[in-house]
Structure formats: C-alpha cells, structure tokens
Design an enzyme around this catalytic site. Structure first.
Site, mmCIF file in Angstrom:
data_model
loop_
_atom_site.group_PDB
_atom_site.id
_atom_site.type_symbol
_atom_site.label_atom_id
_atom_site.label_comp_id
_atom_site.label_asym_id
_atom_site.label_seq_id
_atom_site.Cartn_x
_atom_site.Cartn_y
_atom_site.Cartn_z
ATOM 1 N N CYS A 1 0.837 -1.209 0.000
ATOM 2 C CA CYS A 1 0.000 0.000 0.000
ATOM 3 C C CYS A 1 0.876 1.265 0.000
ATOM 4 C CB CYS A 1 -0.977 -0.041 1.177
ATOM 5 S SG CYS A 1 -2.399 1.052 0.943
ATOM 6 N N HIS B 1 -3.694 -5.058 0.824
ATOM 7 C CA HIS B 1 -3.154 -5.570 2.089
ATOM 8 C C HIS B 1 -3.235 -7.098 2.129
ATOM 9 C CE1 HIS B 1 -2.599 -1.773 4.307
ATOM 10 N NE2 HIS B 1 -3.582 -1.334 3.549
ATOM 11 N N GLU C 1 -2.146 -8.976 4.445
ATOM 12 C CA GLU C 1 -2.158 -9.448 5.833
ATOM 13 C C GLU C 1 -3.557 -9.567 6.418
ATOM 14 O OE1 GLU C 1 -1.560 -4.908 6.116
ATOM 15 O OE2 GLU C 1 -1.112 -6.550 4.739
#
Length: 509
Positions: free
Chosen positions: A79, A167, A169
């Site tokens: 990002c 993202h 994660e």
C-alpha cells in the site's frame, strides 16, 4: 544467527498483523519505525514496507532510507510502501477519483511472477487507500490489476523488489497468506523454523549464557506472561530464580492460595506476601480511578522492594514485558507515555541497582500461551482470563471499602465459577463483575430493599485492542443473576453489559 524479516512501520493499523501472519508461517520477524531501524546484517533475509495513514504526496510524508536495502535484499512495499517505491523513484502517485477501499479482485495476474506462485486469477484482495499509482518508473512492470486499479501490483526488473496496492495481511485478502509465504520463503529464502518449541529452547540456552550463576527476582502476578517468563527462567537457572507474588487484597476470592499452590507444584521458588491490609488501608474511601492506580503502584513497589531486599546478591529483575509493549515504546508516533506501568515494576531496577531481563519481549500474547504449552504449564495458568493489574479496585466503582470488596468478590466468584461449570469459560476472552455505586429499590420476601447493583461483563477478543460482548445464553445469565441475588447479601439487581470496544472499554474504570 536467526533468519529474520524486517517490517518497517509507517503507522499503519495493520502493521502488527503483518508480523503475526509471518510468524504464523514459522518465520521470525521484527517491527521497527521507518526512521529508526538497524542496518540489515546477514540474518535479515527481506524487508517489508507497511501501509500508512499518510499520503506519499504529503509535505511531511514519511521517507525511509533504503540505500542499503533496495536492490540489495528482497523488498516488498504494501500500500503506502508500494506507492513510496513509485513516487520516490521517478513515478507518479495521484489522488484516486474515488477512494479505493474494500474488496476487489485481481482479474489479471502474472503467473510467472514468484510473488503470485499458486495464486488464483480473480482472487479477492483488500484495498485501503486514497491515492493510486498513475505512472510507473522505468524498469517497473505491472504484475497484477483489478477492474479499477491498473497497477495493483508491480515488480522492478533486475531487482528483488515488489509493490502491491492491497493488504495481504488482512483476512479479506483470501490468498494473502500464500503471497506472504511466497515472499518470505521463495523470494527471501528465509528459514521457516521459528516455532514455540524452538523459541523456548533457544531462549533457555540464551538465558543460561547471559545469567550464568547470577540471581534473579521476578514479580509474579498469577497471569500468563509472568508465569511463562518464570518457567523459562527456572529452566535456565533453577533455584537462582526467586519469585515474589504479592497479594494486594484485590485479587479474586481465594485466588492467592490457588495460584500459590499451582506455582509450588511447578517447583518454583515463590515467596507469597499477604499485603492486603497495607493496600486496603491506603485505598479506604478513595474513589478516583487514577488515584486508585497510583496508590496500588506505589504500595506494590514498597512491598516488592522490602521483600526483594531479603534475597541476597540479586543482580537482575525479570519482567513479563511482551512484544506489543516493546513496539509501542518505539512507535512511529514516539515513545508511549506509559507502558503498562502496573505490569512492570517501574523505578525498581534503578533504585535497587538491578539489570532488567525480559524473556518474552519478542512474543505476542498468543505466542506466549503457545510457548507456555510447550513448557507444560497447567491450563489453570495458561487459560486464565486477563485480569487488570489494579485488580478489583477498578471493578468496584466509587469509594473503596472492605465491605463492598467482600460483596464484589462473592458475586465475581459465582459468575466465574458458573462460566467454568457450564463450559463457557474457555469461550470467553475476559469476564468479571463490576459493583456500581448505585442502589435501587427491590422486593425480597415481604420487605422492600434498597441495595446495590452489579454488572456482569464478558467479552471476546484476541488482544484487547477491540472486543465484542459475549453472547452468553439467556438461561445461563438468568441463573447467575438469581444465584447472586439469593446468595450475596447487599445485591438486589444484576445487569449484563452488551457494549463493544470501541466505543466502550472492557473495564469500567
């Protein structure tokens, strides 16, 4: 030397989540502020740049010094990290026509790119940014796109450098863990052998080497962190460890004796100190929550120091500090004002000329429990709910008195034992009873009463940062309410707290 991944933090709310995902892959990683990180040595196999609430277009946008990283070791920008790798090296990032937030799909993927090995075309990803990459620098190639974001992912030709505008994660990126595995394992070639068992083994060996024959004291709280720290130290130095467990009079009913018995069963050298009267004398009549905390902290240090001085030739003070505390103290936004001061024995190391040892400072809370399991600690300790450092003082709202504390302890025991008896204790992250400084009218038998109200509080969480109220069965709550009202003199009303954090907090004070 342990292989590791460095994560440079630009202030993203998801940075710790990146670390947790990598550790779930059994790879070791550490988080550092973008402007304060060590020069990578041979143990650093790769670097990840986190997201950020900032825009790369801001005048004071965070700028990392990547001279010894980019082009030298594998690098992944996430990002903001990806946008910096563009804006800072000759490309262009502009505000998005619409904020790109939420689920999206990678409709095109370069399947020959290592980062996308075994990734399904069309896979769902999670976007969260107000800017977007509009022009790539020379030698940058697009490796993934969504319907709205042409440069969803890129790779720099001739370098082991990648950027992604989503993202990996977060849970909503369905194959994000696989992408991180591709980066950590295939691209960085980082060893994936960091397990709770290997951590315990290497930590015990390191403690033996560091401490030698030195004596160590540790303040036990009965909680998971200090108990696991004690178990590691005991395996390293045995009887050279002295543990001090202080009963401040604010523990749960019979908690002191139960915990002492469990510690002695583990073979630990524990000094139990019954100091309840000292604490309660100072707290009598105090209603301000901050004053309660300060009094408890001050008296604890006095009691702990008095007992610690009885142990001769001590050189070290052990503490149960865990990794979120360490990260917070060196965050992008500057050192935290207080780092769980009621957990750590503030001021004592300098006062007593002791060095500090923190065996758990690299672990997240869930990892502490896993390490404790490999050390064969009993469930009574490992599965205990978190309990506030100031104890029941902050669950007794208003003025502290021994009478009110006795009422609270009785009600609390009925609730907690009820959860255990009905198989609900392990399904709740934290639970307790709050005694309100409120009286209400009631009827018991033929008499009107004017007695106290208690609140039952039970929440589910992973780390306490956010929490949802536990949806306990109505029949169970009704039964607990009846039992408290019937058995605890002084209570005629029981209510259940159904607020989540945020906006509420877990504790009431």
């Amino acid at each position: 030397m342990q292989d590791k991944i460095l994560i440079l933090d630009f202030g993203s709310q998801y940075t710790q989540l990146i670390a947790r995902r990598i550790r779930e892959l059994n790879a070791y990683c550490e988080i550092y502020p973008f402007n304060h990180f060590p020069v990578p040595d041979s143990s650093v196999k790769g670097v990840i740049l986190s997201g950020s609430p900032s825009s790369v277009r801001d005048k004071d946008a965070p700028v990392p010094q990547l001279g010894k990283i980019k082009g030298h070791i594998p690098l992944l920008g996430v990002c903001y990290g990806a946008q910096y790798l563009v804006q800072g090296f000759g490309g262009e990032v502009m505000p998005s026509s619409t904020r790109e937030y939420g689920r999206a799909n990678l409709i095109t993927i370069d399947k020959s790119d290592l980062l996308f090995k075994n990734i399904t075309p069309g896979t769902q990803v999670w976007m969260s940014h107000g800017d977007t990459i509009t022009k790539l620098p020379e030698n940058y190639e697009i490796t993934g796109s969504t319907t709205d974001v042409k440069t969803g992912a890129f790779h720099i030709k001739g370098e082991e450098t990648w950027g992604i505008q989503f993202h990996p994660e977060v849970y909503h990126t369905t194959e994000g863990k696989q992408m991180l595995s591709n980066f950590v394992g295939d691209i960085c070639r980082c060893a994936m052998n960091w397990t709770p068992g290997s951590f315990a083994e290497s930590t015990v060996a390191g403690l033996k080497e560091k401490l030698g024959n030195d004596k160590v004291i540790l303040g036990l709280s009965g909680g998971v962190d200090s108990s696991v720290a004690a178990a590691l130290l005991y395996r390293a130095i045995g009887k050279n460890l002295t543990c001090i467990f202080v009963d401040n009079g604010l523990l749960r009913k019979n908690e002191f004796s139960k915990v002492m018995d469990s510690y002695l069963g583990l073979g630990l050298n524990v000094i139990g100190v019954d100091a309840g009267d000292k604490f309660l004398d100072k707290l009598e009549g105090v209603s301000d929550p901050e004053k309660k905390r300060k009094i408890i902290g001050k008296v604890f240090i006095e009691v702990f120091e008095e007992e610690a001085r009885k142990v001769k030739d001590v050189k070290w003070l052990a503490q149960g500090t865990i990794y979120p505390d360490v990260i917070e103290s060196v965050s992008v936004n500057g050192p935290s004002a207080t780092i769980k001061s009621h957990h750590n024995v503030g001021g004592l190391p300098d006062k007593m000329h002791l060095k500090v040892i923190e065996p758990l400072r690299l672990l997240f809370k869930d990892e502490v429990r896993k390490v404790g399991a490999t050390l064969a600690l009993p469930d009574f300790i490992l599965k205990r709910h978190p309990f506030p450092g100031p104890g029941l003082a902050i669950r007794l709202l208003g003025k502290i008195s021994r009478e009110k504390l006795a009422i609270l302890k009785e009600a609390d025991e009925i609730f907690i034992e009820g959860l255990k008896k009905h198989g609900l204790y392990d399904k709740v992250w934290q639970a307790g009873v709050i005694l309100l400084p409120v009286q209400s009218v009631g009827v018991m038998g033929d008499e009107r009463t004017y007695e106290s109200t208690v609140v039952l509080r039970a929440v589910n969480s992973t780390d306490g940062m956010t929490a949802d109220w536990s949806q306990l069965p109505h029949e169970f709550l009704g039964m607990i309410s009846s039992e408290i009202i019937n058995k605890v003199k002084g209570i005629n009303r029981v209510v259940y707290d159904i607020s989540s954090k945020p906006p509420s907090t877990i504790e009431w004070e």
